[in-house]
Design a protein around this motif. Sequence first.
Motif, PDB file in Angstrom:
ATOM      1  N   VAL A  97     -38.580  34.023 -82.143  1.00 13.80           N
ATOM      2  CA  VAL A  97     -39.880  33.764 -81.525  1.00 13.80           C
ATOM      3  C   VAL A  97     -40.410  35.027 -80.849  1.00 13.80           C
ATOM      4  O   VAL A  97     -41.583  35.402 -81.020  1.00 13.80           O
ATOM      5  CB  VAL A  97     -39.767  32.599 -80.521  1.00 13.80           C
ATOM      6  CG1 VAL A  97     -41.044  32.471 -79.685  1.00 13.80           C
ATOM      7  CG2 VAL A  97     -39.481  31.294 -81.249  1.00 13.80           C
TER       8      VAL A  97
ATOM      9  N   ASP B 115     -37.582  23.533 -79.168  1.00 13.06           N
ATOM     10  CA  ASP B 115     -38.387  22.682 -80.038  1.00 13.06           C
ATOM     11  C   ASP B 115     -38.097  22.996 -81.504  1.00 13.06           C
ATOM     12  O   ASP B 115     -37.935  22.092 -82.343  1.00 13.06           O
ATOM     13  CB  ASP B 115     -39.864  22.900 -79.720  1.00 13.06           C
ATOM     14  CG  ASP B 115     -40.770  21.829 -80.301  1.00 13.06           C
ATOM     15  OD1 ASP B 115     -40.312  21.019 -81.134  1.00 13.06           O
ATOM     16  OD2 ASP B 115     -41.971  21.803 -79.937  1.00 13.06           O
TER      17      ASP B 115
ATOM     18  N   ARG C   9     -47.992  25.036 -79.925  1.00 11.28           N
ATOM     19  CA  ARG C   9     -47.795  23.907 -79.005  1.00 11.28           C
ATOM     20  C   ARG C   9     -47.261  24.366 -77.657  1.00 11.28           C
ATOM     21  O   ARG C   9     -47.371  23.653 -76.664  1.00 11.28           O
ATOM     22  CB  ARG C   9     -46.827  22.890 -79.618  1.00 11.28           C
ATOM     23  CG  ARG C   9     -47.341  22.192 -80.853  1.00 11.28           C
ATOM     24  CD  ARG C   9     -46.681  20.847 -81.054  1.00 11.28           C
ATOM     25  NE  ARG C   9     -45.257  20.940 -81.282  1.00 11.28           N
ATOM     26  CZ  ARG C   9     -44.687  20.940 -82.495  1.00 11.28           C
ATOM     27  NH1 ARG C   9     -45.455  20.901 -83.580  1.00 11.28           N
ATOM     28  NH2 ARG C   9     -43.384  21.008 -82.631  1.00 11.28           N
ATOM     29  N   HIS C  10     -46.669  25.539 -77.643  1.00 11.79           N
ATOM     30  CA  HIS C  10     -46.093  26.077 -76.404  1.00 11.79           C
ATOM     31  C   HIS C  10     -46.918  27.232 -75.843  1.00 11.79           C
ATOM     32  O   HIS C  10     -46.443  27.995 -75.004  1.00 11.79           O
ATOM     33  CB  HIS C  10     -44.653  26.528 -76.665  1.00 11.79           C
ATOM     34  CG  HIS C  10     -43.727  25.403 -76.984  1.00 11.79           C
ATOM     35  ND1 HIS C  10     -42.961  24.774 -76.025  1.00 11.79           N
ATOM     36  CD2 HIS C  10     -43.471  24.756 -78.162  1.00 11.79           C
ATOM     37  CE1 HIS C  10     -42.255  23.803 -76.602  1.00 11.79           C
ATOM     38  NE2 HIS C  10     -42.554  23.766 -77.883  1.00 11.79           N
TER      39      HIS C  10
ATOM     40  N   TYR D  35     -43.187  27.950 -87.735  1.00 10.70           N
ATOM     41  CA  TYR D  35     -42.920  28.595 -86.440  1.00 10.70           C
ATOM     42  C   TYR D  35     -44.232  28.853 -85.701  1.00 10.70           C
ATOM     43  O   TYR D  35     -44.321  28.686 -84.478  1.00 10.70           O
ATOM     44  CB  TYR D  35     -42.167  29.900 -86.655  1.00 10.70           C
ATOM     45  CG  TYR D  35     -40.665  29.739 -86.760  1.00 10.70           C
ATOM     46  CD1 TYR D  35     -39.802  30.358 -85.863  1.00 10.70           C
ATOM     47  CD2 TYR D  35     -40.095  28.943 -87.765  1.00 10.70           C
ATOM     48  CE1 TYR D  35     -38.427  30.214 -85.951  1.00 10.70           C
ATOM     49  CE2 TYR D  35     -38.722  28.796 -87.861  1.00 10.70           C
ATOM     50  CZ  TYR D  35     -37.893  29.426 -86.961  1.00 10.70           C
ATOM     51  OH  TYR D  35     -36.531  29.268 -87.054  1.00 10.70           O
TER      52      TYR D  35
ATOM     53  N   GLY E 144     -43.908  36.390 -79.560  1.00 11.06           N
ATOM     54  CA  GLY E 144     -43.952  35.390 -78.495  1.00 11.06           C
ATOM     55  C   GLY E 144     -43.608  35.963 -77.134  1.00 11.06           C
ATOM     56  O   GLY E 144     -42.784  36.883 -77.019  1.00 11.06           O
TER      57      GLY E 144
ATOM     58  N   CYS F 233     -40.015  26.978 -76.677  1.00 12.28           N
ATOM     59  CA  CYS F 233     -40.420  26.950 -78.079  1.00 12.28           C
ATOM     60  C   CYS F 233     -39.189  26.939 -78.978  1.00 12.28           C
ATOM     61  O   CYS F 233     -39.139  26.196 -79.970  1.00 12.28           O
ATOM     62  CB  CYS F 233     -41.289  28.165 -78.380  1.00 12.28           C
ATOM     63  SG  CYS F 233     -41.829  28.294 -80.096  1.00 12.28           S
TER      64      CYS F 233
ATOM     65  N   VAL G  34     -45.444  25.482 -84.218  1.00 15.28           N
ATOM     66  CA  VAL G  34     -44.661  25.077 -83.049  1.00 15.28           C
ATOM     67  C   VAL G  34     -44.956  26.002 -81.872  1.00 15.28           C
ATOM     68  O   VAL G  34     -45.093  25.549 -80.729  1.00 15.28           O
ATOM     69  CB  VAL G  34     -43.157  25.071 -83.379  1.00 15.28           C
ATOM     70  CG1 VAL G  34     -42.326  24.813 -82.113  1.00 15.28           C
ATOM     71  CG2 VAL G  34     -42.845  24.002 -84.423  1.00 15.28           C
ATOM     72  N   GLY G  35     -45.079  27.293 -82.153  1.00 14.64           N
ATOM     73  CA  GLY G  35     -45.411  28.230 -81.088  1.00 14.64           C
ATOM     74  C   GLY G  35     -46.725  27.886 -80.407  1.00 14.64           C
ATOM     75  O   GLY G  35     -46.838  27.965 -79.176  1.00 14.64           O
TER      76      GLY G  35
END
Length: 226
Positions: free
Chosen positions: A73, A89, A31-32, A25, A78, A86, A28-29
């Motif tokens: 998230v 994704d 990337r955003h 997580y 987040g 996110c 991936v976070g």
Amino acid sequence: MLAAVLLDVDFTLFRPGPELGPDGYRRVGARHGLTLDPSRHADAREAALTDLQVHPELVHDEEIWIRFTEAIVVGMGGDPVLARSCAVDLVRQWERHENFLLYEDALPALALLREHGLRVGLVSNGQRDLEEFARHHRLDVDACVGSRAHGKVKPHRSIFEAALAALDAAAPEAAMVGDSYADDIEGARALGMRAILLDREGAHVGEPDRIDTLLALPAALGLAPL
């Protein structure tokens, strides 16, 4: 007489791999444009589960899982404005077959069911294509009924009925095995099936028809040693 066994997939036969865990997580976070705290994942997921609202008619709805993941998230720190992209994704990561790992007791248990001549089916709520998933992991099963293709989620009776029909088995001839009491156990018992609760974490000690490993499944089903 037992003729068929239905098995849940997630947290019964498979566990999420690293890409679906706290550090996954976090990656991936990033990337955003989000900085997510892996140490907050467990609490964020638990809170999201508490607030999870299933479709009132038990229809498979991807949006429910996106909102659920979005809540995780945000719970991990987040930005709520960026959390949805996110979450989408991350939901796609849950569709990737290679992101799941078999529990060590899964294949031996499946082999024992086969040795007793039982027909075996998978029944799962989730986003992935269940038939492709079974082929990817080379599972020796006779039928796969996933909620995305079927349209309804467990514990709706129709998803169990579809699996029983695919296995040519009546409810009294079949058993369901899964980790969710509400989805797997209550859903199957409502149809007249026997249901075995797989309680790996020991959360339901004392529950009848409970096992803590799939290696105990043959005995729980009353299958004679070969």
